[in-house]
Design an enzyme around this catalytic site. Structure first.
Site, short mmCIF file in Angstrom:
data_model
loop_
_atom_site.label_atom_id
_atom_site.label_comp_id
_atom_site.label_asym_id
_atom_site.label_seq_id
_atom_site.Cartn_x
_atom_site.Cartn_y
_atom_site.Cartn_z
CE LYS A 175 80.09 26.17 49.89
NZ LYS A 175 81.17 25.93 48.88
CE1 TYR A 233 76.31 24.90 48.50
CE2 TYR A 233 75.03 26.89 48.87
CZ TYR A 233 75.99 26.20 48.17
OH TYR A 233 76.65 26.82 47.13
#
Length: 275
Positions: free
Chosen positions: A157, A153
């Site tokens: 990002k 994740y």
């Protein structure tokens, strides 16, 4: 009045941003991943112009959303809000043989950017966890490494910041920025998130429509309407280009240059979007 598309806006910050922009008098099109969620979204926000339906967990689904968005007319701004969170317990593979988290969080905003009629403004949702992201693309699909949802994740990002900055550099006539909304108590953030939920959608909505001088910039990363520090790697054109080229290879669609023409190579079938 601006015409704005918000992806992943059947709940959470996307839905909140939509409501905020509608209250300000803008025309907002929302997006849900299936018909049931779209029906619930229409009931929750009857003032929305439309709710487009597409599952961003596959390249075909992303392409279908781009086609539906183009059929709806040119948008002044697109807020790329859709995303999967860091609690994913294992690597999920899509029908395309790719990481589902990478597909939704990175390839969806990339391919929508490439295929949609170019707007005036692009806003990409990132996270404070991007500061722990690694731009290394040697195993971006987590095919060889032991899966770590939080690291995957964080990487995704950071890739969203690289995407925003890379597009800003290649398309200087578009305002392209990234936003970290804060750790807020959404379904993704969890109940114990400490940041102000009411502030969560404000910056992305502001960047999408505001005529404030501070919002009329490009290639910046924001938190609560203030420019926020990101790693030096995010500002490195070579690192940006590496991601854009990698996404082009995976999708068969490249974002290049600043001229408004399109073409197709005869050998690989790759569609190149020039500007």
């Amino acid at each position: 009045m601006a015409h704005v598309l918000i992806t992943g806006s059947s709940d959470g910050l996307g839905l909140m941003a939509g409501r905020l922009l509608i209250a300000q008098g803008h025309s907002v099109t929302l997006h849900a991943r299936n018909d049931k969620r779209a029906e619930q979204t229409r009931a929750a926000v009857p003032a929305a112009e439309d709710v487009l339906v597409a599952d961003l967990g596959s390249l075909d689904g992303i392409r279908s959303l781009a086609a539906a968005a183009n059929a709806a007319g040119r948008f002044d701004a697109v807020i790329h809000n859709a995303g999967l969170g860091y609690r994913e317990p294992r690597r999920v593979e899509t029908a395309d043989g790719l990481s589902q988290l990478f597909t939704v969080n990175v390839l969806a905003p990339y391919l929508l950017t490439a295929l949609m009629t170019r707007p005036d403004r692009l806003v990409y949702l990132s996270s404070g966890m991007a500061r722990g992201g690694d731009p290394d693309l040697s195993d971006a699909q987590w095919a060889g490494r032991r899966w770590s949802g939080s690291q995957a994740y964080s990487d995704s990002k950071l890739f969203d910041v690289l995407l925003a900055f890379g597009v800003a550099r290649r398309w200087p006539d578009v305002l392209s920025n990234s936003v970290e909304p804060g750790w807020v108590a959404t379904k993704m953030g969890g109940r114990g998130a400490p940041d102000d939920l009411d502030q969560g959608p404000v910056t992305q909505a502001w960047l999408a429509v505001s005529d404030d001088k501070a919002a009329l910039v490009t290639g910046r990363h924001f938190y609560h309407q203030q420019v926020r520090f990101v790693s030096a790697e995010a500002h490195d054109a070579a690192v940006q280009d590496a991601l854009l080229d990698y996404c082009a290879e995976l999708t068969g669609t490249a974002i290049t240059g600043t001229t408004a023409t399109t073409g197709t190579t005869g050998t690989t079938g790759t569609t190149t979007i020039h500007g």
